[in-house]
Design a protein around this motif. Structure first.
Motif, PDB file in Angstrom:
ATOM      1  N   ARG A 481      11.591  -8.243  -7.471  1.00  0.00           N
ATOM      2  CA  ARG A 481      11.872  -7.400  -6.070  1.00  0.00           C
ATOM      3  C   ARG A 481      11.393  -5.955  -6.386  1.00  0.00           C
ATOM      4  NH1 ARG A 481      15.960  -7.884  -2.558  1.00  0.00           N
ATOM      5  NH2 ARG A 481      15.173 -10.057  -2.110  1.00  0.00           N
ATOM      6  N   LEU A 482      12.065  -5.314  -7.472  1.00  0.00           N
ATOM      7  CA  LEU A 482      11.544  -4.017  -7.905  1.00  0.00           C
ATOM      8  C   LEU A 482      10.049  -3.634  -7.938  1.00  0.00           C
ATOM      9  CD1 LEU A 482      12.630  -1.219  -8.553  1.00  0.00           C
ATOM     10  CD2 LEU A 482      12.527  -1.881 -11.019  1.00  0.00           C
ATOM     11  N   ARG A 483       9.238  -4.724  -8.581  1.00  0.00           N
ATOM     12  CA  ARG A 483       7.953  -4.512  -8.543  1.00  0.00           C
ATOM     13  C   ARG A 483       7.110  -4.630  -7.362  1.00  0.00           C
ATOM     14  NH1 ARG A 483       4.288  -8.364  -8.107  1.00  0.00           N
ATOM     15  NH2 ARG A 483       5.805 -10.017  -8.378  1.00  0.00           N
ATOM     16  N   ILE A 484       7.548  -5.399  -6.301  1.00  0.00           N
ATOM     17  CA  ILE A 484       7.147  -5.375  -5.060  1.00  0.00           C
ATOM     18  C   ILE A 484       7.213  -4.413  -4.222  1.00  0.00           C
ATOM     19  CG2 ILE A 484       7.168  -6.722  -3.064  1.00  0.00           C
ATOM     20  CD1 ILE A 484       7.542  -9.426  -4.585  1.00  0.00           C
ATOM     21  N   ILE A 485       8.399  -3.781  -4.501  1.00  0.00           N
ATOM     22  CA  ILE A 485       8.802  -2.499  -3.693  1.00  0.00           C
ATOM     23  C   ILE A 485       7.755  -1.393  -4.332  1.00  0.00           C
ATOM     24  CG2 ILE A 485      10.533  -0.539  -3.663  1.00  0.00           C
ATOM     25  CD1 ILE A 485      12.701  -2.808  -3.373  1.00  0.00           C
ATOM     26  N   GLY A 486       7.524  -1.464  -5.738  1.00  0.00           N
ATOM     27  CA  GLY A 486       6.703  -0.608  -6.294  1.00  0.00           C
ATOM     28  C   GLY A 486       5.388  -0.688  -5.824  1.00  0.00           C
ATOM     29  N   ASP A 487       5.093  -1.670  -5.572  1.00  0.00           N
ATOM     30  CA  ASP A 487       3.585  -2.186  -5.105  1.00  0.00           C
ATOM     31  C   ASP A 487       3.313  -1.428  -3.774  1.00  0.00           C
ATOM     32  OD1 ASP A 487       2.926  -3.416  -7.565  1.00  0.00           O
ATOM     33  OD2 ASP A 487       3.023  -5.507  -6.703  1.00  0.00           O
ATOM     34  N   TYR A 488       4.460  -1.541  -2.945  1.00  0.00           N
ATOM     35  CA  TYR A 488       4.424  -0.990  -1.518  1.00  0.00           C
ATOM     36  C   TYR A 488       4.207   0.273  -1.588  1.00  0.00           C
ATOM     37  CZ  TYR A 488       5.561  -0.531   3.530  1.00  0.00           C
ATOM     38  OH  TYR A 488       5.367  -0.023   4.668  1.00  0.00           O
ATOM     39  N   ILE A 489       5.168   1.023  -2.495  1.00  0.00           N
ATOM     40  CA  ILE A 489       5.141   2.395  -2.306  1.00  0.00           C
ATOM     41  C   ILE A 489       3.737   2.966  -2.697  1.00  0.00           C
ATOM     42  CG2 ILE A 489       6.007   4.620  -3.898  1.00  0.00           C
ATOM     43  CD1 ILE A 489       8.524   2.908  -4.162  1.00  0.00           C
ATOM     44  N   ALA A 490       3.262   2.288  -3.726  1.00  0.00           N
ATOM     45  CA  ALA A 490       1.660   2.844  -4.259  1.00  0.00           C
ATOM     46  C   ALA A 490       0.679   2.911  -2.978  1.00  0.00           C
ATOM     47  CB  ALA A 490       1.307   1.966  -5.239  1.00  0.00           C
ATOM     48  N   MET A 491       0.833   1.281  -2.382  1.00  0.00           N
ATOM     49  CA  MET A 491      -0.178   1.219  -1.217  1.00  0.00           C
ATOM     50  C   MET A 491      -0.026   2.243  -0.088  1.00  0.00           C
ATOM     51  SD  MET A 491      -0.381  -2.155   1.244  1.00  0.00           S
ATOM     52  CE  MET A 491       1.360  -1.510   1.855  1.00  0.00           C
ATOM     53  N   HIS A 492       1.358   2.525   0.360  1.00  0.00           N
ATOM     54  CA  HIS A 492       1.575   3.397   1.435  1.00  0.00           C
ATOM     55  C   HIS A 492       1.308   4.795   0.856  1.00  0.00           C
ATOM     56  CE1 HIS A 492       3.885   4.603   4.869  1.00  0.00           C
ATOM     57  NE2 HIS A 492       4.486   5.806   4.069  1.00  0.00           N
ATOM     58  N   CYS A 493       1.437   5.471  -0.200  1.00  0.00           N
ATOM     59  CA  CYS A 493       1.076   6.659  -0.537  1.00  0.00           C
ATOM     60  C   CYS A 493      -0.461   6.720  -0.439  1.00  0.00           C
ATOM     61  CB  CYS A 493       1.301   6.955  -1.989  1.00  0.00           C
ATOM     62  SG  CYS A 493       3.283   7.303  -1.888  1.00  0.00           S
ATOM     63  N   ARG A 494      -1.191   5.738  -0.999  1.00  0.00           N
ATOM     64  CA  ARG A 494      -2.700   5.815  -1.122  1.00  0.00           C
ATOM     65  C   ARG A 494      -3.325   5.888   0.437  1.00  0.00           C
ATOM     66  NH1 ARG A 494      -2.397   1.978  -5.170  1.00  0.00           N
ATOM     67  NH2 ARG A 494      -2.679   0.190  -3.580  1.00  0.00           N
TER      68      ARG A 494
END
Length: 596
Positions: A481-494
């Motif tokens: 769950r934490l990793r998937i949230i981190g992936d979303y943050i990375a994509m959203h910021c880009r």
């Protein structure tokens, strides 16, 4: 309004509040100075609690000559549709206007935060507060139904209400008595009948007897003025209290407090309406103070963080004379992302070491009581978990138990937690996105998610949809769950390089487990702090991200010695930590107001 009128309940009731000052931070729960039962035990007398229902356990709007309008999701939804379609309807306009007005809880709370249940015209938040008053009164108490619901034709409603209160209390509850079934034409008759009951009750008391009386009533949605009760002139709240005290035998020492849940409000159209406000936070504090469960309210106030509510508030967003809010300043360059888990955040969830999860609903609690006899068999283990956790103190502290936070019947969420989520969403301002990171984001839960969006929309007073969801990758543990949230943050910021400053608020129980010895990619995560640092590191170097994880998790040991993992729901301390993070300022933590 032909479509709405049939949905009104045919129960008359009532509720008087002028300008009052309430805590700057709205709380559905409450911290007290000591355990409610301990404080109640210091009083050696008896306590009578007279309960009106309409206008006290729900929000009601007076319609002279007719039954009051029921403030529920169905009526509000119909009214919203009529307004949207430009259909002329004074009733629909009135319902929507009152829904958007500031409630007696102050701050950004509106009457729309306190809609009734679908199965009965009562609001869970008000029942939650009423249960606190019952507990504060101690064991030597009598709860008397003085509402119109006491009449035989409403017996089914009363039985259902008693079941709901029993579920919140964690023990059987029935009203001890009711006032006389004499005819009532208005507030003066209601007051007189309560006085008659007190007079009869005190006839049996000795000279040393001490009696406390709490009256929770809206008195037919009207102010206390110009009344005559058996020759006595009653023209104020204080005069009404004196009248009731005077009805007791001189041999008994009696103190009376009337909590008048009434407000007169002025609609934008200029029409004045009378509202039964329900049991507000201020009413709750006043009652607990009277019962000795909290210290004097004035000593607890923080003036710079207080909210003053005028007697005629306007719509949300309208400047109001007499209203001061400790506002949250949002930078135009900062965007807030809220990642929402649902199970364990908007409800209480339980999981044992064998990964058996149990929903915390009235139906399951009722079945558990029938199954569990004290013998821990595989069949009864779920029942032991439910009943054991139900009686344990919740993360709200004080005398609050997990039994205070049962889920709705129509969808597995607790209204108290949804109410707190809405307060957090309002505090973030306009530049906010709410992303579903829960298992509910998967297509098979689409109906439940749609229902939740409708509930949140009703609380907000506008249509609500989640802005997005995290990836539908497989999850087997909290680290996924934490990793998937981190992936979303990375994509959203880009994808949003024009914004370089983000706040990330994660509301999650992470599969009912502690954050310990996790691996997210090549990063070791061993605590909430390191999990927050991991999320911040997922963003591109040119982007600044501040992350806060509200971990709604607790490990408990049952009386049998079994360990269970609990998704605690959005507790009061979680709620305040979230507001502190959003606003960069601690609004009001539980310890600031009441000593635990």
């Amino acid at each position: 309004l032909a479509q709405v009128v049939p949905l009104r309940y045919s129960v008359t009731a009532s509720v008087d509040v002028s300008a009052v000052t309430v805590m700057g931070c709205l709380q559905s729960g409450l911290e007290t100075s000591s355990d409610d039962t301990d404080s109640a035990n210091k009083f050696k007398g008896e306590t009578l609690i007279f309960l009106d229902i309409d206008g006290v356990l729900n929000v009601g709007i007076r319609d002279p000559g007719n039954s009051p309008f029921s403030f529920n999701e169905t009526n509000i939804s119909i009214a919203q549709k009529l307004v949207k379609d430009d259909t002329q309807s004074d009733i629909a306009d009135m319902l929507i206007a009152v829904m958007r007005m500031h409630s007696c809880d102050g701050n950004s709370s509106t009457f729309g935060d306190f809609l009734s249940r679908n199965d009965l015209d009562v609001c869970d938040i008000f029942i939650h507060r009423f249960v606190k008053i019952i507990r504060a009164a101690g064991d030597k108490r009598r709860v008397i139904c003085s509402s119109s619901w006491r009449r035989p034709k409403y017996a089914d409603r009363v039985n259902h209400l008693q079941q709901i209160i029993s579920a919140y209390m964690g023990e059987p509850f029935v009203f001890d008595d009711r006032t006389s079934l004499d005819n009532e034409q208005g507030g003066p008759d209601r007051l007189r009948l309560i006085g008659d009951y007190i007079a009869d009750y005190c006839k049996t008391k000795t000279v040393e007897s001490k009696v406390r009386v709490v009256v929770l009533d809206d008195f037919y949605y009207l102010p206390i003025q110009g009344w005559t009760c058996g020759g006595a002139v009653v023209d104020s709240l204080q005069a009404a209290q004196s009248y009731l005290e005077g009805r007791a035998q001189q041999t008994a020492h009696i103190r009376v407090q009337i909590v008048h849940t009434y407000k007169s409000v002025l609609l934008p159209s200029g029409v004045e309406v009378q509202v039964g406000t329900g049991l507000s936070l201020r009413h709750l504090l006043s009652s607990l103070q009277f019962l000795g469960a909290v210290e004097p309210i004035d000593d607890l106030m923080e003036p710079e963080k207080a909210v003053t509510i005028s007697s005629s508030p306007g719509l949300i967003g309208d400047p109001q004379e007499g209203v001061t809010v400790n506002s949250v300043q949002h930078s135009e360059q900062v965007e807030t992302l809220i990642f929402l888990d649902i199970d364990g955040v908007l409800n209480v969830g339980i999981r044992d070491p064998e990964s058996t999860s149990v929903a915390f609903t009235e139906a399951n609690i009722s079945v558990a009581r029938k199954l569990f006899t004290g013998d821990i068999t595989s069949k009864a283990k779920g029942s032991e978990m439910l009943l054991g956790v139900m009686h344990m103190k919740s993360s709200d502290g004080s005398s609050s138990t997990y039994g205070d936070f049962l889920s709705r019947n129509d969808v597995d969420v607790c209204d108290v937690f949804v109410h707190r989520l809405v307060q957090i969403m309002r505090a973030t301002g306009e530049r906010c996105k709410v992303i579903v990171s829960s298992s509910w984001r998967r297509p098979k839960y689409a109906l439940g998610l749609e229902k939740l969006q409708q509930i949140i929309g009703v609380y907000l007073g506008r249509k609500f949809q989640f802005d997005d969801r995290t990836a539908l990758e497989d999850e087997v543990a909290g680290q996924d769950r934490l990793r998937i949230i981190g992936d979303y943050i990375a994509m959203h910021c880009r994808n949003n390089q024009d914004t370089t400053n983000f706040k990330v608020l994660v509301l999650d129980d992470f599969f009912y487990f502690p954050i310990h010895d996790w691996m997210c990619g090549s990063t070791k995560v061993a605590s909430v702090l390191s999990a927050e640092q991991y999320l911040e590191s997922c963003a591109p170097s040119a982007t600044q991200v501040r992350a806060r994880i509200i971990h709604t998790y607790e490990s408990l040991t049952l009386p049998s010695g079994s360990n269970v993992h609990v998704g605690t729901g959005l507790g009061l301390q979680h709620f305040n930590r979230a507001l502190e993070f959003i606003s960069n300022d601690r609004l009001l933590a539980p310890s600031d107001a009441f000593a635990l």
